[in-house]
Design a protein around this motif. Structure first.
Motif, PDB file in Angstrom:
ATOM      1  N   SER A 204      35.518  40.324  35.088  1.00 59.25           N
ATOM      2  CA  SER A 204      36.196  40.532  33.804  1.00 59.25           C
ATOM      3  C   SER A 204      37.119  41.747  33.844  1.00 59.25           C
ATOM      4  CB  SER A 204      35.176  40.676  32.672  1.00 59.25           C
ATOM      5  OG  SER A 204      34.329  41.795  32.890  1.00 59.25           O
ATOM      6  N   THR A 205      36.679  42.827  34.488  1.00 62.14           N
ATOM      7  CA  THR A 205      37.546  44.007  34.559  1.00 62.14           C
ATOM      8  C   THR A 205      38.746  43.761  35.462  1.00 62.14           C
ATOM      9  OG1 THR A 205      36.091  44.913  36.296  1.00 62.14           O
ATOM     10  CG2 THR A 205      35.752  45.706  34.032  1.00 62.14           C
ATOM     11  N   PHE A 206      38.571  42.978  36.492  1.00 57.94           N
ATOM     12  CA  PHE A 206      39.678  42.618  37.380  1.00 57.94           C
ATOM     13  C   PHE A 206      40.722  41.788  36.639  1.00 57.94           C
ATOM     14  CE2 PHE A 206      41.620  39.501  40.214  1.00 57.94           C
ATOM     15  CZ  PHE A 206      42.126  40.286  41.232  1.00 57.94           C
ATOM     16  N   LEU A 207      40.262  40.716  35.971  1.00 54.26           N
ATOM     17  CA  LEU A 207      41.193  39.797  35.322  1.00 54.26           C
ATOM     18  C   LEU A 207      41.838  40.410  34.084  1.00 54.26           C
ATOM     19  CD1 LEU A 207      39.163  36.492  35.749  1.00 54.26           C
ATOM     20  CD2 LEU A 207      41.207  37.198  37.008  1.00 54.26           C
ATOM     21  N   ALA A 208      41.045  41.155  33.310  1.00 54.77           N
ATOM     22  CA  ALA A 208      41.611  41.780  32.115  1.00 54.77           C
ATOM     23  C   ALA A 208      42.663  42.817  32.495  1.00 54.77           C
ATOM     24  CB  ALA A 208      40.501  42.414  31.281  1.00 54.77           C
TER      25      ALA A 208
ATOM     26  N   ILE B 153      37.167  50.200  34.345  1.00 54.05           N
ATOM     27  CA  ILE B 153      37.292  50.480  32.912  1.00 54.05           C
ATOM     28  C   ILE B 153      37.985  51.825  32.709  1.00 54.05           C
ATOM     29  CG2 ILE B 153      35.986  51.025  30.815  1.00 54.05           C
ATOM     30  CD1 ILE B 153      33.927  48.922  31.736  1.00 54.05           C
ATOM     31  N   TYR B 154      37.617  52.806  33.514  1.00 55.56           N
ATOM     32  CA  TYR B 154      38.261  54.113  33.411  1.00 55.56           C
ATOM     33  C   TYR B 154      39.745  54.016  33.784  1.00 55.56           C
ATOM     34  CZ  TYR B 154      39.483  58.976  34.208  1.00 55.56           C
ATOM     35  OH  TYR B 154      40.111  60.191  34.169  1.00 55.56           O
ATOM     36  N   ALA B 155      40.047  53.263  34.844  1.00 56.26           N
ATOM     37  CA  ALA B 155      41.444  53.092  35.256  1.00 56.26           C
ATOM     38  C   ALA B 155      42.258  52.437  34.151  1.00 56.26           C
ATOM     39  CB  ALA B 155      41.523  52.261  36.529  1.00 56.26           C
ATOM     40  N   ALA B 156      41.641  51.464  33.472  1.00 55.14           N
ATOM     41  CA  ALA B 156      42.332  50.803  32.362  1.00 55.14           C
ATOM     42  C   ALA B 156      42.557  51.774  31.215  1.00 55.14           C
ATOM     43  CB  ALA B 156      41.514  49.602  31.895  1.00 55.14           C
ATOM     44  N   TYR B 157      41.563  52.626  30.954  1.00 54.54           N
ATOM     45  CA  TYR B 157      41.717  53.615  29.891  1.00 54.54           C
ATOM     46  C   TYR B 157      42.878  54.555  30.199  1.00 54.54           C
ATOM     47  CZ  TYR B 157      40.848  57.843  27.187  1.00 54.54           C
ATOM     48  OH  TYR B 157      41.000  58.943  26.381  1.00 54.54           O
ATOM     49  N   VAL B 158      42.944  55.019  31.432  1.00 57.29           N
ATOM     50  CA  VAL B 158      44.015  55.947  31.814  1.00 57.29           C
ATOM     51  C   VAL B 158      45.377  55.277  31.739  1.00 57.29           C
ATOM     52  CG1 VAL B 158      44.966  57.267  33.750  1.00 57.29           C
ATOM     53  CG2 VAL B 158      42.504  57.356  33.256  1.00 57.29           C
TER      54      VAL B 158
ATOM     55  N   ILE C 236      51.514  40.751  48.880  1.00 62.96           N
ATOM     56  CA  ILE C 236      52.254  40.166  47.767  1.00 62.96           C
ATOM     57  C   ILE C 236      51.367  39.139  47.091  1.00 62.96           C
ATOM     58  CG2 ILE C 236      54.307  38.867  47.104  1.00 62.96           C
ATOM     59  CD1 ILE C 236      55.667  40.026  49.599  1.00 62.96           C
ATOM     60  N   LYS C 237      51.081  39.353  45.816  1.00 63.92           N
ATOM     61  CA  LYS C 237      50.151  38.507  45.074  1.00 63.92           C
ATOM     62  C   LYS C 237      50.808  37.973  43.811  1.00 63.92           C
ATOM     63  CE  LYS C 237      46.523  39.632  47.727  1.00 63.92           C
ATOM     64  NZ  LYS C 237      45.751  38.665  48.528  1.00 63.92           N
ATOM     65  N   SER C 238      50.188  36.929  43.245  1.00 58.38           N
ATOM     66  CA  SER C 238      50.682  36.366  41.996  1.00 58.38           C
ATOM     67  C   SER C 238      50.246  37.176  40.790  1.00 58.38           C
ATOM     68  CB  SER C 238      50.178  34.920  41.838  1.00 58.38           C
ATOM     69  OG  SER C 238      50.692  34.103  42.861  1.00 58.38           O
ATOM     70  N   LEU C 239      49.243  38.017  40.954  1.00 61.59           N
ATOM     71  CA  LEU C 239      48.766  38.863  39.866  1.00 61.59           C
ATOM     72  C   LEU C 239      48.342  40.209  40.425  1.00 61.59           C
ATOM     73  CD1 LEU C 239      45.186  37.733  38.792  1.00 61.59           C
ATOM     74  CD2 LEU C 239      46.307  36.889  40.823  1.00 61.59           C
ATOM     75  N   TYR C 240      48.157  41.158  39.524  1.00 67.11           N
ATOM     76  CA  TYR C 240      47.822  42.524  39.935  1.00 67.11           C
ATOM     77  C   TYR C 240      46.392  42.565  40.475  1.00 67.11           C
ATOM     78  CZ  TYR C 240      47.833  47.623  39.865  1.00 67.11           C
ATOM     79  OH  TYR C 240      47.792  48.942  40.223  1.00 67.11           O
ATOM     80  N   TYR C 241      46.224  43.125  41.677  1.00 70.59           N
ATOM     81  CA  TYR C 241      44.902  43.260  42.281  1.00 70.59           C
ATOM     82  C   TYR C 241      44.447  44.716  42.169  1.00 70.59           C
ATOM     83  CZ  TYR C 241      44.067  38.649  44.323  1.00 70.59           C
ATOM     84  OH  TYR C 241      43.781  37.316  44.494  1.00 70.59           O
ATOM     85  N   LEU C 242      43.495  44.942  41.272  1.00 68.89           N
ATOM     86  CA  LEU C 242      42.940  46.279  41.102  1.00 68.89           C
ATOM     87  C   LEU C 242      41.770  46.454  42.047  1.00 68.89           C
ATOM     88  CD1 LEU C 242      42.941  48.933  39.452  1.00 68.89           C
ATOM     89  CD2 LEU C 242      41.397  47.806  37.837  1.00 68.89           C
ATOM     90  N   GLY C 243      41.771  47.533  42.801  1.00 65.89           N
ATOM     91  CA  GLY C 243      40.727  47.764  43.793  1.00 65.89           C
ATOM     92  C   GLY C 243      39.419  48.240  43.191  1.00 65.89           C
TER      93      GLY C 243
END
Length: 201
Positions: free
Chosen positions: A123-127, A192-197, A144-151
């Motif tokens: 969920s955190t990856f896709l959101a 979640i923290y990365a998304a907050y920032v 190169i990806k079709s969507l953003y890949y958060l590590g």
């Protein structure tokens, strides 16, 4: 955790094979579906405790998962292709853990906890990917990806390493699964923290 670091080593051979596959008219989506079916084929072998055969199918699934992107890069990166790839990945991940629960009832509780943990990473990856698209944020650190890949601490390479350990050391499933579940929750928290920032008003 190590997905970005290994891209430079795995991308060249995958791209070479992907070019050959694309040249004969096989689409990236076809590769995705075949890889998914190979991954699902591991489930009955895990249930019957034929773990080494199951491992072969798991590794084939991962090979095809790398090849579908390589084929797509030779043709066209489509939104549907990226969507199909990630959906198949998450079903495959949960399916393998489910199979170990089915094989050994004593694994059920820990397997359920690990699948519960996968919900955090998924969920955190896709959101994050959805919000990144909304904000026009992109990266190619993982290719190169079709969507953003958060590590995170628990990424694709770590997941496959865990599945390999499950098959080689099935008697230690619970210990390995619990350790990986903790890694998943750390990944969830950091995302979640990365998304907050990144996305806070």
């Amino acid at each position: 955790m190590i997905d970005a670091a290994i891209r430079q080593y795995i991308d060249p051979p995958l791209n070479s094979v992907g070019a050959k596959i694309a040249a004969v008219g096989v689409s990236a989506n076809m590769v995705t579906v075949v890889g998914f079916l190979l991954g699902m084929a591991a489930i009955p072998f895990i249930v019957s405790e034929n773990y080494l055969i199951a491992l072969i199918f798991i590794l084939l699934n991962r090979l095809f998962d790398g090849l579908d992107g390589a084929v797509a890069r030779q043709t066209i990166l489509s939104d549907y292709g990226g969507y199909l790839d990630i959906v198949c990945d998450f079903i495959f991940y949960s399916g393998i853990v489910f199979a170990f629960a089915w094989a050994s009832p004593e694994n059920t509780l820990v397997a359920a906890f690990l699948i519960f943990s996968f919900m955090g990473t998924a969920s955190t990856f896709l959101a994050y990917a959805a919000m990144a698209a909304k904000h026009n944020i992109s990266t190619d650190i993982r290719g190169i990806k079709s969507l953003y890949y958060l590590g995170g601490l628990a990424e694709g390479a770590e997941t496959i390493a865990v599945f390999v350990l499950f098959c080689i050391l099935p008697e230690y499933f619970s210990i390995i699964a619990l350790v990986f579940a903790v890694m998943c929750w750390i990944t969830t928290a950091t995302r979640i923290y990365a998304a907050y920032v990144t996305f806070k008003e």
